[in-house]
Design an enzyme around this catalytic site. Structure first.
Site, PDB file in Angstrom:
ATOM      1  N   TYR A 117       0.764  -1.119   0.209  1.00 52.48           N
ATOM      2  CA  TYR A 117       0.038  -0.186   0.142  1.00 52.48           C
ATOM      3  C   TYR A 117       1.089   1.598  -0.092  1.00 52.48           C
ATOM      4  CZ  TYR A 117      -3.531   3.024   1.417  1.00 52.48           C
ATOM      5  OH  TYR A 117      -5.436   3.824   1.148  1.00 52.48           O
ATOM      6  N   ARG A 175      -6.590   9.843 -11.029  1.00 51.34           N
ATOM      7  CA  ARG A 175      -5.980  10.798  -9.594  1.00 51.34           C
ATOM      8  C   ARG A 175      -5.418   9.752  -9.005  1.00 51.34           C
ATOM      9  NH1 ARG A 175      -5.861  10.267  -4.689  1.00 51.34           N
ATOM     10  NH2 ARG A 175      -7.645  11.216  -3.669  1.00 51.34           N
ATOM     11  N   LYS A 193      -5.804  -1.508  -2.354  1.00 46.14           N
ATOM     12  CA  LYS A 193      -7.540  -1.912  -1.286  1.00 46.14           C
ATOM     13  C   LYS A 193      -7.287  -2.998  -1.015  1.00 46.14           C
ATOM     14  CE  LYS A 193      -7.045   3.013  -0.830  1.00 46.14           C
ATOM     15  NZ  LYS A 193      -7.272   3.981   0.406  1.00 46.14           N
ATOM     16  N   GLU A 198     -12.765   4.745  -6.018  1.00 48.32           N
ATOM     17  CA  GLU A 198     -11.607   5.243  -5.711  1.00 48.32           C
ATOM     18  C   GLU A 198     -10.065   6.145  -6.347  1.00 48.32           C
ATOM     19  OE1 GLU A 198     -10.230   4.116  -2.370  1.00 48.32           O
ATOM     20  OE2 GLU A 198      -9.017   5.794  -3.195  1.00 48.32           O
ATOM     21  N   ASP A 199     -10.032   6.772  -6.209  1.00 45.06           N
ATOM     22  CA  ASP A 199      -8.836   7.747  -6.838  1.00 45.06           C
ATOM     23  C   ASP A 199      -9.225   8.124  -8.787  1.00 45.06           C
ATOM     24  OD1 ASP A 199      -7.737   7.180  -4.602  1.00 45.06           O
ATOM     25  OD2 ASP A 199      -6.086   6.240  -5.396  1.00 45.06           O
ATOM     26  N   ASP A 203     -14.562   6.626  -1.084  1.00 44.62           N
ATOM     27  CA  ASP A 203     -13.820   6.087  -0.124  1.00 44.62           C
ATOM     28  C   ASP A 203     -12.384   7.537   0.235  1.00 44.62           C
ATOM     29  OD1 ASP A 203     -11.643   5.190   1.681  1.00 44.62           O
ATOM     30  OD2 ASP A 203     -10.545   4.325  -0.327  1.00 44.62           O
ATOM     31  N   ASP A 204     -12.595   8.594  -1.442  1.00 45.90           N
ATOM     32  CA  ASP A 204     -11.657   9.444  -1.456  1.00 45.90           C
ATOM     33  C   ASP A 204     -12.581  10.736  -0.543  1.00 45.90           C
ATOM     34  OD1 ASP A 204      -9.180   8.910  -2.662  1.00 45.90           O
ATOM     35  OD2 ASP A 204     -10.376   8.142  -3.895  1.00 45.90           O
ATOM     36  N   ASN A 228      -0.352  11.996  -0.242  1.00 48.43           N
ATOM     37  CA  ASN A 228       0.612  10.339  -0.136  1.00 48.43           C
ATOM     38  C   ASN A 228       0.681  10.256  -1.444  1.00 48.43           C
ATOM     39  OD1 ASN A 228      -0.306   9.077   1.944  1.00 48.43           O
ATOM     40  ND2 ASN A 228      -2.919   8.895   1.400  1.00 48.43           N
ATOM     41  N   ASN A 239      -4.899   7.824   7.223  1.00 49.55           N
ATOM     42  CA  ASN A 239      -5.710   6.899   5.857  1.00 49.55           C
ATOM     43  C   ASN A 239      -6.813   6.396   6.235  1.00 49.55           C
ATOM     44  OD1 ASN A 239      -5.261   4.384   4.365  1.00 49.55           O
ATOM     45  ND2 ASN A 239      -3.024   5.890   3.906  1.00 49.55           N
TER      46      ASN A 239
HETATM   47  N1  LIG Z   1      -4.752  10.240   3.717  1.00 50.36           N
HETATM   48  C1  LIG Z   1      -6.232   9.384   3.407  1.00 50.36           C
HETATM   49  O1  LIG Z   1      -6.329   8.755   3.775  1.00 50.36           O
HETATM   50  C2  LIG Z   1      -6.670  10.304   1.824  1.00 50.36           C
HETATM   51  C3  LIG Z   1      -4.826  11.311   1.008  1.00 50.36           C
HETATM   52  N2  LIG Z   1      -5.172  11.583  -0.031  1.00 50.36           N
HETATM   53  C4  LIG Z   1      -4.689  12.051  -0.242  1.00 50.36           C
HETATM   54  O2  LIG Z   1      -4.877  13.893  -0.356  1.00 50.36           O
HETATM   55  C5  LIG Z   1      -3.861  14.577  -1.722  1.00 50.36           C
HETATM   56  C6  LIG Z   1      -4.857  15.487  -2.403  1.00 50.36           C
HETATM   57  O3  LIG Z   1      -6.881  14.496  -3.118  1.00 50.36           O
HETATM   58  P1  LIG Z   1      -7.335  14.644  -3.574  1.00 50.36           P
HETATM   59  O4  LIG Z   1      -8.388  16.130  -3.296  1.00 50.36           O
HETATM   60  O5  LIG Z   1      -8.112  13.419  -4.281  1.00 50.36           O
HETATM   61  O6  LIG Z   1      -6.836  15.752  -4.971  1.00 50.36           O
HETATM   62  P2  LIG Z   1      -6.982  16.861  -5.902  1.00 50.36           P
HETATM   63  O7  LIG Z   1      -6.164  16.623  -7.534  1.00 50.36           O
HETATM   64  O8  LIG Z   1      -8.514  16.835  -5.657  1.00 50.36           O
HETATM   65  O9  LIG Z   1      -6.592  17.730  -4.818  1.00 50.36           O
HETATM   66  C7  LIG Z   1      -5.793  18.674  -4.765  1.00 50.36           C
HETATM   67  C8  LIG Z   1      -6.384  19.995  -4.329  1.00 50.36           C
HETATM   68  O10 LIG Z   1      -4.642  20.646  -3.939  1.00 50.36           O
HETATM   69  C9  LIG Z   1      -4.610  22.049  -4.489  1.00 50.36           C
HETATM   70  N3  LIG Z   1      -3.159  22.186  -4.351  1.00 50.36           N
HETATM   71  C10 LIG Z   1      -2.265  21.797  -5.556  1.00 50.36           C
HETATM   72  N4  LIG Z   1      -1.154  22.470  -5.296  1.00 50.36           N
HETATM   73  C11 LIG Z   1      -1.245  23.311  -4.633  1.00 50.36           C
HETATM   74  C12 LIG Z   1      -0.146  24.140  -4.596  1.00 50.36           C
HETATM   75  N5  LIG Z   1       0.800  24.872  -4.730  1.00 50.36           N
HETATM   76  N6  LIG Z   1      -1.156  25.497  -3.340  1.00 50.36           N
HETATM   77  C13 LIG Z   1      -2.495  25.655  -2.847  1.00 50.36           C
HETATM   78  N7  LIG Z   1      -3.112  24.744  -3.012  1.00 50.36           N
HETATM   79  C14 LIG Z   1      -2.565  23.747  -3.771  1.00 50.36           C
HETATM   80  C15 LIG Z   1      -5.635  21.641  -5.357  1.00 50.36           C
HETATM   81  O11 LIG Z   1      -5.396  23.090  -5.943  1.00 50.36           O
HETATM   82  P3  LIG Z   1      -6.583  22.956  -7.347  1.00 50.36           P
HETATM   83  O12 LIG Z   1      -7.861  22.505  -7.066  1.00 50.36           O
HETATM   84  O13 LIG Z   1      -6.810  24.846  -7.235  1.00 50.36           O
HETATM   85  O14 LIG Z   1      -6.285  23.022  -8.326  1.00 50.36           O
HETATM   86  C16 LIG Z   1      -7.061  20.628  -5.250  1.00 50.36           C
HETATM   87  O15 LIG Z   1      -7.186  21.457  -4.477  1.00 50.36           O
HETATM   88  C17 LIG Z   1      -3.542  12.862  -2.428  1.00 50.36           C
HETATM   89  O16 LIG Z   1      -2.342  13.306  -2.130  1.00 50.36           O
HETATM   90  C18 LIG Z   1      -4.027  12.187  -2.091  1.00 50.36           C
HETATM   91  O17 LIG Z   1      -3.226  11.276  -2.112  1.00 50.36           O
HETATM   92  C19 LIG Z   1      -6.638  11.841  -0.221  1.00 50.36           C
HETATM   93  C20 LIG Z   1      -6.837  10.775  -0.505  1.00 50.36           C
HETATM   94  C21 LIG Z   1      -6.809  10.154   0.967  1.00 50.36           C
HETATM   95  C1  LIG Z   2      -5.485   6.910   0.892  1.00 52.67           C
HETATM   96  C2  LIG Z   2      -6.082   6.998  -0.820  1.00 52.67           C
HETATM   97  O1  LIG Z   2      -7.206   6.908  -0.789  1.00 52.67           O
HETATM   98  C3  LIG Z   2      -5.626   8.098  -1.415  1.00 52.67           C
HETATM   99  O2  LIG Z   2      -4.249   8.676  -1.250  1.00 52.67           O
HETATM  100  O3  LIG Z   2      -6.330   8.557  -2.294  1.00 52.67           O
HETATM  101 MG   LIG Z   3      -7.797   7.185  -2.856  1.00 46.05          MG
END
Ligand SMILES: NC(=O)C1=CN([C@@H]2O[C@H](COP(=O)(O)OP(=O)(O)OC[C@H]3O[C@@H](n4cnc5c(N)ncnc54)[C@H](OP(=O)(O)O)[C@@H]3O)[C@@H](O)[C@H]2O)C=CC1
Ligand SMILES: CC(=O)C(=O)O
Ligand SMILES: [Mg+2]
Length: 591
Positions: free
Chosen positions: A99, A164, A182, A253-254, A276-277, A423, A469
């Site tokens: 993972y 993504r 997963k 997912e993703d 999930d996200d 991540n 997570n």
């Molecule tokens: N810990 C966990 O369980 C989980 C972690 N994640 C992680 O969260 C992260 C985001 O996922 P997700 O929300 O789906 O992805 P998105 O790509 O939809 O979101 C990323 C966000 O970050 C913003 N962003 C990117 N670069 C910058 C910057 N330099 N300054 C300010 N804002 C910035 C983007 O802005 P804009 O909207 O303007 O493009 C967007 O709003 C991933 O790394 C994913 O792996 C996700 C799910 C679960």
């Molecule tokens: C953990 C997870 O679901 C993600 O980073 O997208």
């Molecule tokens: Mg995910």
């Protein structure tokens, strides 16, 4: 109906090469004779323990994490029960290899490592491409690893379109590592039968130029098309999956954020599914936040928290929605007042109504209106304006919580809550060590990918980072739903999964200031999460499993009579329904 000895032998012959039943060098001599495989294995008959020992030695001898991933994939695809024994018994060592973080590298390299993950006849999962549209039903039926047993139809599918993958962007079909990973956690964490899991990767093209130019890339060589094409393909896939497997639970997912929200909106009220996200992440971070609020309670009343999200995609908005519920449900705040505690930042700065750009739909609800015309671009400016008690990173921008940012948070708060949740590890907004050093060890911390413990140099005290997570939520949520059999997953069920996780901490974990339970307790924790979800499903009148309904009613009686710990009967039932590598169907019959 019980099978005759001959029938059993026939089954065993058919499955002698099955990766699920393969006992390899543990196969008894008499069974080798019956299966006509004597001479095809070395003469020694080994114990399961010795097999595990050898596998661990081989695993540890690999020099890179990617090689370890490939070794484990091969083991899973040739000897399912040995693989799960390793994973379940050595969870802390193996989880990062199957993972996050290693699955990120494996996905980036998927088209390069692909043929070496499974022997012929064994498949990682199901690939459905746009070209398959006319023939979806038959293609879905092609994925049938256990044709000899009708009871082994898939129960749960994790579906991605690779657009993504973690914080690594659009990886196209290389994203297959995520549904596979997963679902392995469903097995290890909640005892879902591995034979009943269905990883699916949809191929609608990719916008990843690197992949499109890579001679080894295994997906369609085209860019992603219109939203119309996307949603009609998704409609066809979801509809056909439900036709073939009417009871299937689907985990989205993703997917890129816009599509993720839209898919959830389309299917949440008519399909047995969740995202999930958005929802799983929302629940797991709410759970960590509940415990962080408890740890800071003597200095900050809960309603005075100011929570700043750096990132405004599916994960951030999913968490913001759960926190909104929390302040309303647990602290009696109005929706409008609770919303005032939450700020989002994206690439253009603080998300406000009057910023001048067209906000994506999912950002509109949380866009601030109280900024009095001021706009804030950099994170430093936003922090000075918001003065957050909690900084939550979902931006995929590794290291962006600099020492200066972390120190700012430390100046504002006695115990700043800092959650770099992106991540894989390289995308985390800061490391645990950085956060500890910059805050003089005062940080309350959780990251998406696990960081090592930190020993305070002054005192020698070992500090434990939290792992925020969604893997702490989806296995239990899925198991509870599969047992109670509602037709849909509701927000209340998600909320209950979060509070059950928060309250699953043991006294020892609480004394160590942990936000999340130890990973090694994941099965017990998943049983508690599943039970809370089941109770909610029953209370909503959505349960369709009579045994489960009766159990919940019985536990309620016991509770009313004040006779025992909460939901103990139900938790026991859930645990009894977990698959385990030792509980094995055919060879138990000692043919
Ligand atoms: N810990 C966990 O369980 C989980 C972690 N994640 C992680 O969260 C992260 C985001 O996922 P997700 O929300 O789906 O992805 P998105 O790509 O939809 O979101 C990323 C966000 O970050 C913003 N962003 C990117 N670069 C910058 C910057 N330099 N300054 C300010 N804002 C910035 C983007 O802005 P804009 O909207 O303007 O493009 C967007 O709003 C991933 O790394 C994913 O792996 C996700 C799910 C679960
Ligand atoms: C953990 C997870 O679901 C993600 O980073 O997208
Ligand atoms: Mg995910």
């Amino acid at each position: 109906m019980s099978k005759t000895v001959n029938e059993k032998i026939n089954i065993a012959k058919n499955i002698a090469k099955s990766h699920y039943l393969n006992q390899a060098t543990s196969t008894a001599l008499v069974l080798r004779d019956q299966l006509q495989i004597t001479g095809l294995l070395p003469p020694a008959v080994e114990t399961f323990d010795l097999q595990k020992k050898r596998a661990l030695i081989q695993l540890r001898a690999k020099s890179t994490e990617l090689e370890k991933y490939i070794f484990l994939a091969w083991l899973r695809n040739t000897n399912v029960r040995l693989f799960y024994r390793l994973l379940i018994e050595d969870l802390e060592e193996i989880t990062p290899l199957i993972y996050t973080p290693t699955v990120g590298t494996a996905c980036q390299e998927y088209s390069h490592i692909y043929p070496f993950l499974a022997p012929p006849g064994v498949h990682d999962g199901l690939f459905l491409s746009l070209n398959d549209l006319p023939n979806l039903k038959n293609i879905i039926k092609n994925y049938n690893p256990y044709p000899f047993d009708e009871s082994l139809t898939p129960q749960i599918a994790v579906i991605t379109d690779g657009s993504r993958i973690l914080g690594l962007g659009d990886l196209g079909v290389n994203g297959m590592g995520i549904p596979v990973g997963k679902l392995q956690l469903y097995v290890a964490g909640a005892g879902i039968d591995p034979r009943r899991t269905l990883p699916i990767t949809l191929d609608l093209g990719t916008n990843n130029e690197h992949n499109l130019k890579d001679q080894f890339y295994l997906g369609l060589r085209r860019k992603r098309g219109s939203d119309k094409e996307f949603f009609s393909f998704l409609d066809a896939v979801v509809k056909t999956l439900r036709e073939v497997y009417p009871e299937l639970l689907i985990q989205f997912e993703d997917f890129s954020s816009e599509h993720a929200f839209e898919l959830l909106k389309k299917y949440r009220d008519n399909t047995f599914c969740f995202n999930d996200d958005i929802q799983g992440t929302g629940a797991v971070i709410l759970s960590g936040f509940i415990n962080a609020v408890r740890l800071t309670a003597k200095d900050i009343p809960p309603k005075e928290h100011r929570i700043l999200f750096f990132g405004a995609g599916s994960a951030a908005v999913g968490v913001a929605k759960q926190l909104l519920e929390f302040f309303q449900i647990e602290h009696g705040m109005t929706e409008a007042d609770a919303k005032k505690l939450l700020w989002l930042v994206d690439t253009k700065g603080l998300v406000t109504f009057d910023r001048g750009d067209k906000l994506a739909d999912h950002k509109v609800y949380f866009a601030r209106k109280d900024n009095e015309g001021q706009q804030f671009k950099s994170l430093t400016e936003v922090i000075d304006y918001v003065r957050p008690t909690a900084l939550i990173g979902f931006s995929s921008q590794g290291g962006i919580f600099t020492e200066e940012i972390l120190k700012k948070l430390a100046r504002l708060n006695k115990n700043p809550i800092i959650f770099p949740l992106s991540n894989p590890k390289n995308n985390a907004e800061c490391t645990f060590e950085q956060a500890m050093k910059a805050t003089n060890n005062q940080v309350i911390f959780a990251s998406g990918t696990m960081f090592p413990t930190y020993t305070e140099p002054e005192t020698g005290r070992v500090r434990y980072p939290g792992q925020g997570n969604n893997m702490y939520i989806f296995p239990g949520l899925g198991l509870g739903a599969l047992l109670a059999k509602p037709r849909i997953i509701t927000d209340k069920q998600i909320y209950k999964s979060a509070s059950a996780l928060a309250y699953s901490l043991t006294d020892e974990e609480i004394s160590l200031d942990m936000l999340y339970p130890k990973l090694t307790r994941i099965r017990r924790v998943s049983a508690e999460v599943a039970s809370a979800v089941i109770v909610q499903i029953v209370e909503e009148g959505l349960a369709r499993d009579e045994e489960v309904i009766a159990l919940v009613k019985n536990d309620l009686e016991v509770l009313k009579a004040n006779k025992g710990p909460q939901w103990e009967g139900l938790v026991r039932f859930v645990e009894e329904n977990m698959w385990d590598y030792g509980r094995e169907k055919y060879f138990d019959s000692k043919i």
